[in-house]
Design a protein around this motif. Sequence first.
Motif, PDB file in Angstrom:
ATOM      1  N   UNK A 112       0.854  -0.986   0.196  1.00 44.85           N
ATOM      2  CA  UNK A 112       0.112   0.127  -0.120  1.00 44.85           C
ATOM      3  C   UNK A 112       0.878   1.163   0.140  1.00 44.85           C
ATOM      4  N   UNK A 113       1.977   1.123   0.598  1.00 44.71           N
ATOM      5  CA  UNK A 113       2.907   2.359   0.731  1.00 44.71           C
ATOM      6  C   UNK A 113       3.643   2.624  -0.658  1.00 44.71           C
ATOM      7  N   UNK A 114       4.071   1.569  -1.275  1.00 42.94           N
ATOM      8  CA  UNK A 114       4.555   1.399  -2.497  1.00 42.94           C
ATOM      9  C   UNK A 114       3.846   1.956  -3.603  1.00 42.94           C
ATOM     10  N   UNK A 115       2.551   1.592  -3.530  1.00 46.80           N
ATOM     11  CA  UNK A 115       1.559   1.921  -4.570  1.00 46.80           C
ATOM     12  C   UNK A 115       1.328   3.591  -4.368  1.00 46.80           C
ATOM     13  N   UNK A 116       1.071   4.038  -3.155  1.00 50.49           N
ATOM     14  CA  UNK A 116       0.821   5.340  -2.800  1.00 50.49           C
ATOM     15  C   UNK A 116       2.188   6.247  -3.696  1.00 50.49           C
ATOM     16  N   UNK A 117       3.444   5.700  -3.278  1.00 44.22           N
ATOM     17  CA  UNK A 117       4.573   6.308  -3.860  1.00 44.22           C
ATOM     18  C   UNK A 117       4.627   6.306  -5.134  1.00 44.22           C
ATOM     19  N   UNK A 118       4.160   5.151  -5.723  1.00 41.23           N
ATOM     20  CA  UNK A 118       4.151   5.016  -7.241  1.00 41.23           C
ATOM     21  C   UNK A 118       3.172   6.120  -7.847  1.00 41.23           C
ATOM     22  N   UNK A 119       2.023   6.276  -7.108  1.00 38.57           N
ATOM     23  CA  UNK A 119       1.125   7.239  -7.828  1.00 38.57           C
ATOM     24  C   UNK A 119       1.684   8.628  -7.563  1.00 38.57           C
ATOM     25  N   UNK A 120       2.174   8.840  -6.533  1.00 40.98           N
ATOM     26  CA  UNK A 120       2.645  10.412  -6.456  1.00 40.98           C
ATOM     27  C   UNK A 120       3.885  10.700  -7.256  1.00 40.98           C
ATOM     28  N   UNK A 121       4.654   9.587  -7.303  1.00 40.59           N
ATOM     29  CA  UNK A 121       5.857   9.759  -8.397  1.00 40.59           C
ATOM     30  C   UNK A 121       5.473   9.611 -10.038  1.00 40.59           C
ATOM     31  N   UNK A 122       4.430   9.095 -10.208  1.00 37.46           N
ATOM     32  CA  UNK A 122       3.931   9.543 -11.470  1.00 37.46           C
ATOM     33  C   UNK A 122       2.769  10.278 -11.899  1.00 37.46           C
TER      34      UNK A 122
END
Length: 232
Positions: free
Chosen positions: A166-176
């Motif tokens: 969940x943390x990784x997905x949130x960071x992925x969304x922010x980064x993209x």
Amino acid sequence: MTQLEPQTREWLAALGFRVAEETRWLEALTHGSFNGNSGSPNEAMARDYQRLEFLGDRVLGLAVASWLYRAGDGPEGKLSQRLNALVSGTTCARIARRIGVPDHIRLGKQARDDGGKDSDKILGDVMEALIGASFVEQGFDATRDVIYRLWADELEGDVGRAKHPKSALQEWAAGNRRAMPVYEVVERSGPDHAARFTVRVSIHKVGAAEASATSKGEAERLAAKAFLEQFG
């Protein structure tokens, strides 16, 4: 029955639990559905595992936190990440299955028929209740040693080392530069003691993924993992 079955007592001893007061260990192995469903007045009055589970959860957390503190000098965030994974209901349930807890749980007929012996929630709770019973009878040091033996593979392995999906997905969304993930329960089936959740996670203009598990949190974790595997 107000005494442990001989095979249950032997099983506990083989795991390293020293049984003094049998009723306490019966309590640790008794699900709330068992009471009033056996036809025996003594069994109908039996306590379930909830109080011992409450205690065991805290004992487990302290034992694992102590191990992590001594094992390295990682920052607080990394220690917390590993601690949360190592004491999670999913990890407790996995260890419970590995050591044979399902064969010794006392369930009511309906809970058995509903698959209670394979419920992550029930297995995780009973695992913590056994730890609680050990703490009451033998104290922290002896219980900590049993925990370290039962959790050895998890403590020495990779559980909790990777970033939570969940943390990784949130960071992925922010980064993209995407919208934040949205989680929703799209299906819930089964009774409370053997519930199953299906969760969908979606990101606007990217897509969605679904996953099912016996807890909402685990279903969210698996859905985030599936999303990253598909779109990440």
